[in-house]
Design a protein around this motif. Sequence first.
Motif, PDB file in Angstrom:
ATOM      1  N   THR A 190       0.824  -1.201   0.000  1.00 22.05           N
ATOM      2  CA  THR A 190       0.000   0.000   0.000  1.00 22.05           C
ATOM      3  C   THR A 190       0.861   1.254   0.000  1.00 22.05           C
ATOM      4  N   ALA A 191       0.653   2.119  -0.981  1.00 21.61           N
ATOM      5  CA  ALA A 191       1.468   3.322  -1.135  1.00 21.61           C
ATOM      6  C   ALA A 191       0.943   4.116  -2.322  1.00 21.61           C
ATOM      7  N   VAL A 192       1.455   5.326  -2.445  1.00 25.51           N
ATOM      8  CA  VAL A 192       1.291   6.078  -3.683  1.00 25.51           C
ATOM      9  C   VAL A 192       2.444   5.680  -4.604  1.00 25.51           C
ATOM     10  N   TYR A 193       2.103   5.290  -5.809  1.00 28.02           N
ATOM     11  CA  TYR A 193       3.091   4.841  -6.773  1.00 28.02           C
ATOM     12  C   TYR A 193       3.339   5.940  -7.801  1.00 28.02           C
ATOM     13  N   TYR A 194       4.606   6.204  -8.047  1.00 29.88           N
ATOM     14  CA  TYR A 194       5.021   7.250  -8.971  1.00 29.88           C
ATOM     15  C   TYR A 194       5.847   6.653 -10.109  1.00 29.88           C
TER      16      TYR A 194
END
Length: 122
Positions: A89-93
């Motif tokens: 779970t995370a913001v993916y860039y």
Amino acid sequence: VQLQASGGGLVQAGGSLRLSCAASGRSFSTYIMGWFRQAPGKEREFVAAINRGDRTYYGDSVMGRFTISRDNAKNAVYLQMNSLKPEDTAVYYCAAVLLTPSIRSPRDYDYWGQGTLVTVSS
């Protein structure tokens, strides 16, 4: 180069998601493309990268579960994520750079997309 990531969402543990990153600008094929992620309260973490010769690199935590690929005809890079875990779970860039001595370092990338949120429920 302008980058726009998409494909994030909510998925149960063990599930899959495919992230896409669309690039605008010239000479996409000459860029090293990377995926990074950042969870709340944590530093930005290397996930995967692919160079102009299609050689791929992966972070230890995603090796064997995630696959990076690129389609130069479509100016796009993808991240296929399988066997997802809550810790993914995370913001993916997505990010791009022409040259770097350290493909795993976020500080070396020049261009960044806006990020797409991936949430994996247990």
